[in-house]
Design a protein around this motif. Structure first.
Motif, PDB file in Angstrom:
ATOM      1  N   LYS A  43       0.827  -1.207   0.000  1.00  0.00           N
ATOM      2  CA  LYS A  43       0.000   0.000   0.000  1.00  0.00           C
ATOM      3  C   LYS A  43       0.862   1.258   0.000  1.00  0.00           C
ATOM      4  N   GLU A  44       0.247   2.349  -0.358  1.00  0.00           N
ATOM      5  CA  GLU A  44       0.951   3.620  -0.321  1.00  0.00           C
ATOM      6  C   GLU A  44       1.079   4.107   1.120  1.00  0.00           C
ATOM      7  N   ARG A  45       2.069   4.918   1.335  1.00  0.00           N
ATOM      8  CA  ARG A  45       2.259   5.505   2.658  1.00  0.00           C
ATOM      9  C   ARG A  45       1.132   6.492   2.943  1.00  0.00           C
ATOM     10  N   GLU A  46       0.659   6.507   4.187  1.00  0.00           N
ATOM     11  CA  GLU A  46      -0.415   7.419   4.571  1.00  0.00           C
ATOM     12  C   GLU A  46      -0.049   8.160   5.846  1.00  0.00           C
ATOM     13  N   GLY A  47      -0.567   9.350   5.964  1.00  0.00           N
ATOM     14  CA  GLY A  47      -0.386  10.110   7.194  1.00  0.00           C
ATOM     15  C   GLY A  47      -1.279   9.566   8.279  1.00  0.00           C
ATOM     16  N   PRO A 100       8.971  22.381   9.503  1.00  0.00           N
ATOM     17  CA  PRO A 100       9.023  23.550  10.392  1.00  0.00           C
ATOM     18  C   PRO A 100       7.643  24.023  10.814  1.00  0.00           C
ATOM     19  N   LEU A 101       7.477  24.127  12.093  1.00  0.00           N
ATOM     20  CA  LEU A 101       6.347  24.790  12.756  1.00  0.00           C
ATOM     21  C   LEU A 101       5.008  24.073  12.634  1.00  0.00           C
ATOM     22  N   LEU A 102       4.478  23.969  11.422  1.00  0.00           N
ATOM     23  CA  LEU A 102       3.094  23.526  11.261  1.00  0.00           C
ATOM     24  C   LEU A 102       3.010  22.203  10.501  1.00  0.00           C
ATOM     25  N   CYS A 103       1.978  21.448  10.832  1.00  0.00           N
ATOM     26  CA  CYS A 103       1.720  20.221  10.094  1.00  0.00           C
ATOM     27  C   CYS A 103       1.301  20.543   8.662  1.00  0.00           C
ATOM     28  N   ARG A 104       1.558  19.597   7.791  1.00  0.00           N
ATOM     29  CA  ARG A 104       1.199  19.729   6.381  1.00  0.00           C
ATOM     30  C   ARG A 104       0.467  18.476   5.948  1.00  0.00           C
ATOM     31  N   SER A 105      -0.493  18.633   5.059  1.00  0.00           N
ATOM     32  CA  SER A 105      -1.243  17.481   4.581  1.00  0.00           C
ATOM     33  C   SER A 105      -0.481  16.724   3.509  1.00  0.00           C
ATOM     34  N   ASP A 106       0.446  17.360   2.856  1.00  0.00           N
ATOM     35  CA  ASP A 106       1.230  16.739   1.790  1.00  0.00           C
ATOM     36  C   ASP A 106       2.540  16.233   2.378  1.00  0.00           C
ATOM     37  N   GLU A 107       2.723  14.925   2.380  1.00  0.00           N
ATOM     38  CA  GLU A 107       3.924  14.366   3.005  1.00  0.00           C
ATOM     39  C   GLU A 107       5.189  14.795   2.292  1.00  0.00           C
ATOM     40  N   SER A 108       5.105  15.185   1.041  1.00  0.00           N
ATOM     41  CA  SER A 108       6.304  15.605   0.312  1.00  0.00           C
ATOM     42  C   SER A 108       6.898  16.888   0.894  1.00  0.00           C
TER      43      SER A 108
END
Length: 123
Positions: A43-47, A100-108
């Motif tokens: 499977k693909e990696r997921e957050g 840095p600082l904030l979470c991101r929805s895009d793992e890249s």
């Protein structure tokens, strides 16, 4: 750039618990949001979850809400993922990553990654 090392994976029975750790070095952890990701076989990696740097805001993928808890101890330069009521579908390699600082929805957008720790949920 911060370096990350995961630990705490292993084999656990369904319904059991594990606590994963993500230890940081090379830069102050409190500057970074830390995300946990997982990749199951085939499977693909997921957050899975993320915790921001300054205020500790958290988010979770729907499938783990109410079962997993992310936390951070900046004094110990470590972020934890407490996993309870584990299910076979939680089986995966778990990675932590920093932004840095904030979470991101895009793992890249996460620039620093650990090597991963394997979690197997099986009877």
């Amino acid at each position: 750039q911060v370096q990350l090392v995961e630990s705490g994976g292993g084999l656990v029975q369904p319904g059991g618990s594990l606590r994963l750790s993500c230890a940081a070095s090379g830069y102050a952890l409190d500057y970074y949001a830390i995300g946990w990701f997982r990749q199951a076989p085939g499977k693909e990696r997921e957050g899975v979850s993320c915790i921001s740097s300054r205020y500790g805001s958290t988010n979770y993928v729907q499938s783990v809400k109410g079962r997993f808890t992310i936390s951070r101890d900046n004094a110990k330069s470590t972020v934890y993922l407490q996993m309870n009521s584990l299910k076979p579908e939680d089986t995966a390699v778990y990675y932590c990553a920093a932004h840095p600082l904030l979470c991101r929805s895009d793992e890249s957008e996460f620039g620093s990654w650990g090597q991963g720790t394997r979690v197997t949920v099986s009877s």
